[in-house]
Design a protein around this motif. Structure first.
Motif, short mmCIF file in Angstrom:
data_model
loop_
_atom_site.label_atom_id
_atom_site.label_comp_id
_atom_site.label_asym_id
_atom_site.label_seq_id
_atom_site.Cartn_x
_atom_site.Cartn_y
_atom_site.Cartn_z
N ALA A 80 1.31 -16.01 4.96
CA ALA A 80 0.01 -15.81 4.32
C ALA A 80 -0.03 -16.46 2.94
O ALA A 80 -1.05 -17.06 2.56
N LEU A 81 1.05 -16.38 2.18
CA LEU A 81 1.09 -17.01 0.85
C LEU A 81 1.01 -18.52 0.94
O LEU A 81 0.45 -19.19 0.05
N LEU A 82 1.58 -19.09 2.00
CA LEU A 82 1.55 -20.54 2.17
C LEU A 82 0.27 -21.04 2.82
O LEU A 82 0.14 -22.24 3.08
N GLY A 83 -0.67 -20.17 3.06
CA GLY A 83 -1.94 -20.58 3.61
C GLY A 83 -1.98 -20.74 5.11
O GLY A 83 -2.94 -21.31 5.63
N SER A 84 -0.98 -20.25 5.81
CA SER A 84 -0.95 -20.32 7.28
C SER A 84 -0.69 -18.94 7.85
O SER A 84 0.34 -18.68 8.48
N PRO A 85 -1.60 -18.01 7.62
CA PRO A 85 -1.34 -16.64 8.08
C PRO A 85 -1.41 -16.52 9.59
O PRO A 85 -2.16 -17.24 10.25
N ILE A 86 -0.64 -15.60 10.11
CA ILE A 86 -0.71 -15.31 11.54
C ILE A 86 -1.87 -14.37 11.81
O ILE A 86 -2.46 -13.81 10.88
N THR A 87 -2.19 -14.19 13.06
CA THR A 87 -3.27 -13.29 13.42
C THR A 87 -2.90 -11.85 13.07
O THR A 87 -1.81 -11.39 13.38
N ASN A 88 -3.84 -11.17 12.38
CA ASN A 88 -3.61 -9.78 11.95
C ASN A 88 -2.32 -9.67 11.12
O ASN A 88 -1.49 -8.79 11.36
N TRP A 89 -2.18 -10.56 10.16
CA TRP A 89 -0.92 -10.59 9.41
C TRP A 89 -0.72 -9.34 8.56
O TRP A 89 0.42 -8.92 8.34
N GLN A 90 -1.82 -8.75 8.10
CA GLN A 90 -1.67 -7.55 7.28
C GLN A 90 -1.11 -6.38 8.09
O GLN A 90 -0.21 -5.67 7.63
N GLN A 91 -1.64 -6.20 9.31
CA GLN A 91 -1.12 -5.12 10.15
C GLN A 91 0.35 -5.38 10.51
O GLN A 91 1.17 -4.46 10.52
N THR A 92 0.67 -6.66 10.78
CA THR A 92 2.05 -6.99 11.10
C THR A 92 2.96 -6.74 9.91
O THR A 92 4.08 -6.21 10.05
N ALA A 93 2.51 -7.11 8.72
CA ALA A 93 3.32 -6.88 7.51
C ALA A 93 3.51 -5.40 7.24
O ALA A 93 4.60 -4.95 6.86
N HIS A 94 2.45 -4.62 7.43
CA HIS A 94 2.57 -3.18 7.20
C HIS A 94 3.51 -2.53 8.21
O HIS A 94 4.31 -1.64 7.85
#
Length: 550
Positions: free
Chosen positions: A428-442
């Motif tokens: 996400a920081l590099l500008g290429s987030p995965i789908t639903n990256w926030q839920q995955t990170a949490h």
């Protein structure tokens, strides 16, 4: 080698001919049963020409295959008469056990689900295939079992193959019994106590077909799965293989505990849903396809746990496990499984706290149910730790297994969760987030935190209780080897060591005092023979005493 190849040929052709005859009978039964009430309403009855064709094909096949199979069986019996080792050979054990295992693995589920369950289910279905496939294969399994029991296998490879057959099929039958129990018991309860009223809500326009239960066949389906599992357990009641038997029976024990925890989870979840004014409907609890079913897993867990405990007691009778060690092992399995549920609930709670601040009653009911249904592992954890510290026999290995299991789970959660969270955040920081990256990170962060807690708690426990040390070192035993004590040094040796700097002045003084103390080091008494004191000595004479002279 030639005789082994000949024996392999005999059994391969004999089994192949039996299978061919079984298939021929299956085709005939499939045709004839379509003429009976077992045929579904939407199926068509076979014509007369079809019946004649199937009958002739089966008779011709049985005549030819039966004659050839009889010939090869006679050759097998002659080979056994000529070579006594042939009856217990690994080739015979391979073909008989493999054929019986595959036959049971096909026939029992097909007859249970395809025949009995379908007859008692709530919709119109075709049971002809279930009966036509299962009955001939069951007959084949029975013939193979009779032949297998005629001659016991020889120790070694043949016995190992038989044990693999019995224990692998035992686990398979346990899985089948659990599956048919979960599917069937809910419909049985709906049919007996609610007369299919709950099925109307599920089936909608097809309620007329869904509400026709046949409790007798449902009960037979439940007993079918239970009986075959118990029979295979009974076949190994006197087996003294510690590896396979204990592994399979502990897996059964863990399965029973898991279903009990699942049933408790559903009960607690229903209570929280009711407290949050989200109580499930009757159909969701007691219907034919309930989402909050607790009766089926709870009763299944009690049955499996009780029978597994009984078979472990039988293992104690043949000397494979001790009574005290068995109790601690059961506590350890209960603590491991309940602990996994508890920490899973803790991770889910962290995830929901990170994900949203809004309150979702259904999600939090599930989270709280996980935590409460697994919190009971803490008393068992403390009891095993206390028993291990007190040195009670049989507590060391279960305690070590519990700590290492939770520690291993913590390491996996720590590593995988941390890697997942970092992956989601960095992309996400590099500008290429995965789908639903926030839920995955949490989710990764929640797993990482739970893993860190487990790592800290159980790593310290393992270090303090010396669980990383082998049992031979962690439980010191009295030294049995005889060692001769080092003889005390002389005055000259002590002085030489002192002058050479190999001994301090205080050490030299201590050794000199020991030399002077007759109670500590009776050096003179060890090195010199005992001499009587001068006043105690009597003059030496060669004359015999008066009593001996007379």
């Amino acid at each position: 080698m030639t005789r082994h190849l000949y024996r392999f040929y005999l059994y391969a052709v004999f089994i192949a001919l039996l299978i061919y005859g079984t298939v021929a009978i299956e085709m005939l039964l499939n045709t004839l049963l379509l003429l009976t009430p077992l045929r579904a309403s939407y199926a068509t009855a076979p014509s007369a020409s079809t019946v004649i064709q199937s009958t002739i094909f089966t008779l011709v096949s049985l005549l030819i295959a039966g004659a050839l199979a009889g010939l090869h069986y006679w050759l097998i019996r002659r080979d056994i008469r000529n070579d006594p080792d042939a009856g217990g050979s690994a080739i015979r054990a391979l073909f008989l056990n493999l054929t019986e295992a595959i036959s049971i693995g096909i026939a029992v589920p097909v007859f249970g689900f395809g025949a009995l369950y379908q007859l008692g289910a709530s919709f119109e279905s075709d049971t002809v295939s279930g009966f036509a496939v299962a009955l001939p294969i069951l007959a084949l399994a029975g013939l193979i079992e009779l032949e297998r029991r005629r001659i016991p296998p020889a120790p070694g490879a043949a016995t190992t193959l038989q044990r693999l057959h019995l224990y692998i099929v035992q686990l398979f039958l346990l899985a089948f019994f659990a599956t048919i129990w979960i599917f069937t018991l809910t419909q049985l309860i709906d049919g007996l106590f609610f007369t299919g009223a709950n099925s109307t809500e599920v089936c909608g326009d097809y309620s007329n077909g869904c509400s026709r239960y046949h409790p007798l066949f449902l009960i037979l389906a439940l007993l079918w799965g239970l009986v075959f599992w118990v029979l295979y357990c009974w076949a190994t009641r006197n087996d003294k293989s510690p590896l396979l038997r204990l592994i399979v029976q502990y897996i059964s024990l863990a399965t029973g505990i898991s279903f009990i925890i699942a049933g408790l989870f559903q009960i607690i979840q229903i209570l929280f849903l009711d407290a949050f004014h989200l109580a499930p409907s009757i159909a969701e609890v007691f219907g034919p396809s309930p989402i909050n079913n607790f009766i089926a897993p709870l009763t299944l867990g009690i049955i499996v746990l009780g029978l597994s405990h009984y078979w472990l007691l039988r293992a104690r009778e043949v000397g494979l496990v001790e009574q005290k060690g068995l109790l601690f092992a059961e506590y350890a399995f209960l603590a491991i499984l309940a602990g996994g549920v508890f920490w899973w609930g803790c991770g889910s709670a962290i995830y929901h706290l990170l994900e949203t601040l809004t309150f979702d009653g259904r999600e939090w009911a599930s989270v709280l149910a996980l935590i409460i249904s697994g919190v009971g592992y803490i008393p068992f954890d403390l009891y095993l730790r206390k028993s291990n510290r007190q040195g009670i026999a049989g507590a060391a290995s279960p305690r070590r297994g519990l700590v290492l299991a939770l520690l291993g789970g913590g390491i996996l959660a720590f590593a995988i969760g941390g890697a997942t969270a970092l992956y989601a955040w960095i992309t996400a920081l590099l500008g290429s987030p995965i789908t639903n990256w926030q839920q995955t990170a949490h989710a990764g962060l929640a797993a990482f935190l739970v893993g860190a807690i487990l790592l800290i708690v159980y790593l310290q426990a393992a270090r303090h209780e010396h669980l990383f040390i082998t049992s031979a070192k962690s439980t010191p035993e009295p030294i049995t080897e005889t060692t001769t004590p080092e003889p005390p040094a002389t005055i000259e040796q002590i002085l030489d060591a002192l002058l050479a700097g190999k001994m301090t002045r205080d050490e030299a003084a201590t050794k000199l005092r020991l030399l002077e103390s007759p109670q500590e080091t009776p050096r003179e008494s060890l090195q010199e023979p005992l001499q009587p004191k001068p006043e105690d000595q009597e003059p030496y004479t060669t004359e015999k005493p008066v009593s001996e002279q007379h």
